[in-house]
Write an enzyme that holds these catalytic residues in place. Structure first.
Site, short mmCIF file in Angstrom:
data_model
loop_
_atom_site.label_atom_id
_atom_site.label_comp_id
_atom_site.label_asym_id
_atom_site.label_seq_id
_atom_site.Cartn_x
_atom_site.Cartn_y
_atom_site.Cartn_z
N LYS A 51 0.83 -1.20 0.00
CA LYS A 51 0.00 0.00 0.00
C LYS A 51 0.87 1.25 0.00
O LYS A 51 0.57 2.23 -0.69
CB LYS A 51 -0.94 -0.02 1.20
CG LYS A 51 -2.02 -1.08 1.11
CD LYS A 51 -2.71 -1.28 2.45
CE LYS A 51 -3.68 -2.45 2.39
NZ LYS A 51 -4.25 -2.79 3.70
N GLN A 95 -4.65 -2.15 9.93
CA GLN A 95 -4.40 -3.44 9.31
C GLN A 95 -4.80 -4.58 10.25
O GLN A 95 -4.38 -4.62 11.41
CB GLN A 95 -2.91 -3.57 8.94
CG GLN A 95 -2.58 -4.79 8.12
CD GLN A 95 -3.23 -4.75 6.73
OE1 GLN A 95 -3.20 -3.73 6.06
NE2 GLN A 95 -3.79 -5.86 6.32
N ASP A 118 -11.40 1.32 4.90
CA ASP A 118 -11.69 -0.09 4.62
C ASP A 118 -13.09 -0.50 5.07
O ASP A 118 -13.39 -1.69 5.12
CB ASP A 118 -10.64 -0.99 5.28
CG ASP A 118 -10.26 -2.17 4.42
OD1 ASP A 118 -10.83 -2.32 3.32
OD2 ASP A 118 -9.38 -2.96 4.82
#
Length: 250
Positions: A51, A95, A118
């Site tokens: 990313k 994450q 996300d």
């Protein structure tokens, strides 16, 4: 069974990103993505590194905060609030998975829903369920882009998703079953007793269980399509000592 490569799809997305980033910069806005990594999960480290490189490639500012495996709830909460307040960060990702001693749901709901890149907060998951989300979870959105790029039949088709994580399996099942997309979705997992039977009748399969080579593609229905989104780090004799492999095997 049909399999596709993701790179041509990525290339088409990259063109749109370049255009969007250029337009933002013309307005004096430099888009910024935050990445919060807690612990030493090898697959997570790969994802975060990828990313960061993608941001650098497209002129997107990025900020990575890395905390140790033994980080406390307060440590992680403070890092999340730091990203919430940062005016140069327009969205960020915590994450997953987090180390097991941390309260994952409680921490995810500390994310400002407007910066929830996300779609992991309860607010944005609820909006997704209602079909009212202004943002989509990254990996499910990428899978949908791949299917659309290759013209895969979705409406009215039976799609089996192997894996029930909140990152891929569950949100993807919601997305594919929304009105206008109209797939019939079955979520399977490691405890599903009739998995091979389900695969034999599925029009499409998404492997997202996070187990190296869990799914032999020979079990799938002839003429069906398979999307493998697994990224697993396994030991290897190469110079790195490991290799990356998916959730399927031919």
């Amino acid at each position: 069974m049909v399999t596709w490569l993701g790179q041509p799809v990525a290339d088409s997305v990259y063109e749109r990103i370049v255009d969007s980033v250029g337009k933002l910069k013309q307005r004096g806005v430099i888009p910024g993505l935050g990445l919060l990594l807690v612990g030493n999960n090898p697959a997570s480290e790969v994802y975060v590194r990828m990313k960061g490189k993608a941001c650098e490639k497209f002129g997107i500012a990025s900020k990575t905060i890395k905390l140790p495996e033994n980080a406390t709830e307060q440590d992680v909460t403070s890092a999340i609030h730091q990203l919430n307040r940062d005016p140069e960060i327009h969205g960020f990702i915590v994450q997953l998975p987090l180390p097991k001693h941390l309260p994952e749901r409680k921490l995810l709901d500390c994310i400002d829903p407007n910066k929830d890149a996300d779609c992991l907060t309860a607010v944005n998951i609820g909006r997704l369920v209602l079909g009212e989300s202004h943002m989509l979870p990254c990996t499910p959105a990428g899978i949908l882009s791949l299917l659309e790029f290759y013209g895969a039949p979705i409406s009215g088709k039976h799609i089996v998703i192997i894996g029930r994580s909140q990152i891929v399996g569950r949100p993807l099942s919601i997305l594919l079953s929304l009105k206008g997309i109209d797939a019939t979705v079955t979520i399977a997992h490691s405890k599903t007793p009739n998995l091979r039977q389900l695969l034999s009748i599925a029009d499409g399969v998404v492997a997202a269980i996070g187990v190296p080579e869990f799914l032999p593609t020979s079990h799938c229905k002839p003429g069906s399509w398979v999307v493998d989104v697994g990224v697993n780090r396994v030991p290897d004799s190469n110079s790195k000592g490991y290799k990356l492999t998916g959730d399927t095997k031919n």
